[in-house]
Design an enzyme around this catalytic site. Structure first.
Site, PDB file in Angstrom:
ATOM      1  N   CYS A  84      26.293  17.861  62.196  1.00 35.46           N
ATOM      2  CA  CYS A  84      26.917  16.537  62.284  1.00 35.46           C
ATOM      3  C   CYS A  84      27.452  16.243  63.673  1.00 35.46           C
ATOM      4  CB  CYS A  84      28.055  16.426  61.267  1.00 35.46           C
ATOM      5  SG  CYS A  84      27.599  16.955  59.609  1.00 35.46           S
ATOM      6  N   HIS A 334      28.191   7.718  57.783  1.00 38.90           N
ATOM      7  CA  HIS A 334      27.961   8.973  58.496  1.00 38.90           C
ATOM      8  C   HIS A 334      26.481   9.343  58.529  1.00 38.90           C
ATOM      9  CE1 HIS A 334      28.469  12.845  60.163  1.00 38.90           C
ATOM     10  NE2 HIS A 334      28.666  13.536  59.046  1.00 38.90           N
TER      11      HIS A 334
END
Length: 388
Positions: A84, A334
């Site tokens: 991420c 996200h």
């Protein structure tokens, strides 16, 4: 340290776009960022592209050249993968290229497309950011991993689900005016507490959505910005990168994130500032507990002190330290490979006064972007400052 000027930035809308390809999404963000800078694709020296699960989601390796091609250039390019934190690291590598003098104009960004994989497929893909030998094979998913972090925090420092719920409410409220946000819906604390439990103590509203999207930032050297008369009012003045063990079992404490602390100290030192100088922050809140861990790891709060920062109003947009004015990962969305660059873009536009939540700020000159990979086995921190 020399500055890397932000000449332009842009993100796509974040949401569910299963019929759009990754290269389409990155082309939209990257070309818009170049347009924002007023520069053509052939001016780009290098491209730094963050992506995590593209080899699974789109059956596509060797993505760097595709990212450059999407921008309209064949400039040297590379894909950077750090879960991420992929595009946070892409931005850091781009900053270092500009500072070293190897490049004068670079595009750093990233993309992720996961909705086409379905919930089970995306969950499986995202789990690859954990340790296969010790975690994935045991059935650990990221909701479960962050639930362990939340339990450890509660046991070490105190706090409860209502404290976490206040974070979700705050970030959803911030996203209401962000047209690029995935979740533009108002919620209250009871909505969070009564939502379906996904991994105790975390419920559905404690987690960010599975999102598709892309983001890009155009970075220029001081000499290039001056020679070309670029309208670059904000620069990255500090950049840091920290690490930790992959598996949670190898850590001294699950209630702290040393990778964030290491990255923050490096970024602060480069920028010659301290945490008290930060006016606003975009932090990695993939789960509500992650915002707490980030704020403490960044030194913006002492350990054990950030748990009620949203509930008391300190991190709301009218508080002493506005956090995640974009809506954060929690509500903005996200798309993992795009998140780090999107955070930098958000902080830049907030400081420039062009973000829909800029009206919440008064005389803000220093902002921070914090991007984390996995259960914070990697982290990047960027300090942005108004320079013009």
């Amino acid at each position: 340290m020399s500055k890397a000027f932000i000449a332009g930035s842009e993100t796509t809308a974040f949401g569910s776009f299963p019929d759009r390809t990754g290269r389409e999404l990155f082309a939209e963000a990257g070309r818009a960022a170049l347009d924002d800078a007023g520069l053509p694709p052939d001016a780009v020296d290098e491209v730094y592209y963050g992506n995590f699960v593209g080899t699974l989601a789109e059956n596509q390796g060797h993505q760097g050249p595709l990212a450059a091609e999407a921008l309209g250039t064949t400039a040297p390019s590379r894909r950077i993968e750090s879960a991420c934190a992929s595009s946070g690291l892409a931005v850091r590598d781009a900053v270092r290229a500009v500072r070293s003098g190897e490049a004068d104009l670079v595009v750093a960004g990233g993309m992720e497309r996961m909705s086409n994989m379905g919930t089970a497929g995306a969950t499986d893909g995202l789990s690859r950011a954990a340790d296969d030998l010790f975690e994935i094979r045991a059935g650990v998913t990221f909701p479960a991993a962050y639930a362990l972090l939340a339990r450890a925090y509660f046991e070490t420092f105190g706090g409860d689900r209502e404290d976490l719920a206040a974070i979700a409410v705050k970030n959803h409220d911030n996203a209401l005016v962000n047209d690029h946000a995935h979740l533009q819906e108002s919620i209250v604390v009871d909505d969070v507490l009564e939502a379906e439990e996904i991994a105790a103590p975390l419920g559905l509203y404690d987690a960010c959505p599975i999102s598709d999207g892309a983001a890009a930032v155009v970075l220029a050297s001081p000499s290039y910005a001056a020679d070309h008369g670029l309208d670059a009012a904000v620069a990255i003045t500090g950049s840091g990168h920290g690490g930790d063990t992959m598996a949670l079992q190898g850590r001294d404490s699950l209630a702290k994130t040393p990778a964030t602390r290491e990255a923050a100290e490096m970024a602060y030192d480069e920028a010659e500032i301290g945490p008290d100088d930060i006016d606003l922050a975009e932090v990695h809140d993939c789960f509500t507990i992650a915002e707490v861990l980030a704020l403490e790891g960044l030194g913006l709060y002492g350990y054990g002190e950030a748990i009620d920062a949203a509930a008391t109003g300190e991190t709301r947009r009218d508080g002493s330290l506005p956090v995640n004015l974009s809506g954060g990962l929690k509500a903005k969305g996200h798309p993992v490979g795009a998140t780090g660059a999107a955070q930098v873009a958000a902080v830049s536009s907030l400081l420039e006064g062009t973000h829909p939540r800029s009206d919440a700020l008064e005389d803000a000159t220093v902002g921070l972007a914090h991007n984390a990979g996995g259960t914070v086995a990697s982290a990047t921190v960027h300090v942005l400052e108004v320079v013009a």
